[in-house]
Design an enzyme around this catalytic site. Structure first.
Site, PDB file in Angstrom:
ATOM      1  N   GLY A 203       0.822  -1.192   0.000  1.00  0.00           N
ATOM      2  CA  GLY A 203       0.000   0.000   0.000  1.00  0.00           C
ATOM      3  C   GLY A 203       0.860   1.248   0.000  1.00  0.00           C
ATOM      4  CB  CYS A 204       0.127   4.684  -1.112  1.00  0.00           C
ATOM      5  SG  CYS A 204      -1.548   4.861  -0.447  1.00  0.00           S
ATOM      6  CE1 TYR A 205      -1.364   8.294   3.935  1.00  0.00           C
ATOM      7  CE2 TYR A 205      -3.227   6.791   3.771  1.00  0.00           C
ATOM      8  CZ  TYR A 205      -2.729   8.070   3.781  1.00  0.00           C
ATOM      9  OH  TYR A 205      -3.584   9.140   3.646  1.00  0.00           O
TER      10      TYR A 205
END
Length: 345
Positions: free
Chosen positions: A148-150
């Site tokens: 995921g991005c975070y």
């Protein structure tokens, strides 16, 4: 040329995958799917690609995708990916999945945060595709769970400290900000211009679905279970993530020592740039690229370390990291098709 399919390509991540792969010297895009846009030309949905791709969106038909491709990117919503990924693997295809369906190794954790998992037998096999941490596992994988991005920005920001047991993992507080493209391309009131412009808000406080993914990766780095306080925020910008991580040092270290630690850890990493002492990252300086920029500061007064990490959420946080993983899985140069510098301004 490797024949590549992009399954679920009508969103922002999908169009970024198309853009990157059109410029990849060893790839031919042979199949692009979309449920809502099936039959439409790709450039009619994404005018930015006009003149570069002469394909129409196919419906999501597993047999057609298998027939047309050698390698599959799945950019489907959570739960939808697990409905098709097993068939691709059974047909001998390598897969990079950009959903959350294979990121968590514990099926009970997945089902607590998402929904019922229909192919839990693949969770142990799936490799978490953060190359800077798990490069050799990615090289050997047939199924990669794209992070995921975070979690990408956070894991890269904290890895040098956790790997060397230099912080109290129980003290971790993480504050992240993301551009609105992180919410996807589908229409929703919260993403309207007048709802976002000139505003700034927290969301998913103590409940964001990336939390168990963050804790899983940080726990592997620390060699013990880790719990974090994670608060994401919505920025009124198109793209970019800035994560600020706070932790208590277990021994005194000044900023120069911390900067040297980070510089040494990432010295061989082409996509991680550690800022010199006294400089901190800006999302503007990674926009449109696969880079992660990191800055670190010691707060001697409180005995804490503060790490600032920035990425483009659609690229290092999604599409370009997926291409980086494909390159490793194919034994190609890791930066193949990814050498563009960030856009500026």
């Amino acid at each position: 040329m490797l024949k590549v399919a992009i399954v679920g390509a009508s969103g922002y991540t999908g169009v970024e995958l198309i853009r990157l792969l059109l410029n990849h010297p060893q790839v031919e895009i042979t199949c692009v799917t979309s449920r809502q846009n099936a039959g439409a030309s790709i450039d009619s949905v994404f005018p930015s690609l006009a003149g570069r791709i002469d394909l129409t969106f196919d419906p999501v038909d597993v047999d057609t995708i298998i027939r047309k491709s050698d390698f599959v990117f799945t950019a489907l919503p959570h739960k939808a990916a697990m409905a098709v990924v097993p068939a691709f693997l059974h047909a001998g295809k390598k897969v990079v999945d950009l959903s959350a369906d294979y990121r968590l190794h514990d099926v009970d954790v997945y089902e607590a945060w998402y929904d019922k998992h229909t192919s839990p037998e693949l969770l142990d096999e799936a490799v978490y595709g953060l190359p800077e941490l798990y490069r050799q596992q990615v090289v050997d994988a047939r199924l990669v769970a794209n992070p995921g991005c975070y979690p990408t920005s956070i894991a890269l920001g904290l890895a040098p400290l956790l790997e060397n047991n230099l912080i109290d993992a129980a003290s971790l507080i993480i504050d992240s900000k993301s551009g609105t493209s992180g919410a996807g391309r589908s229409a929703k009131v919260g993403s309207l211009y007048c709802e976002v412009n000139e505003g700034f808000k927290a969301y998913g406080v103590a409940s964001h679905r990336h939390t168990p993914e963050i804790e899983q990766t940080l726990g592997q780095l620390a060699g013990k279970p880790v719990q974090v306080s994670f608060t994401p925020h919505l920025l009124p910008v198109n793209r970019g993530i800035l994560s600020t991580c706070y932790a208590s040092l277990v021994q005194p270290m000044d900023t120069a020592q911390l900067q040297q630690l980070y510089a040494q850890r990432y010295a061989g990493e082409i996509f991680v740039r550690v800022h010199p002492q006294g400089e901190l990252p800006n999302i503007l300086h990674v926009r449109g690229s696969n880079y992660c920029n990191i800055g670190v500061v010691s707060d001697k007064r409180t005995g804490r370390v503060i790490i600032v990490s920035v990425i483009d959420n659609l690229l290092k946080g999604a599409a370009s990291q997926a291409v980086q993983n494909m390159n490793l899985m194919q034994a190609w140069s890791e930066d193949s098709g990814l050498s563009d510098l960030p856009l500026y301004p």
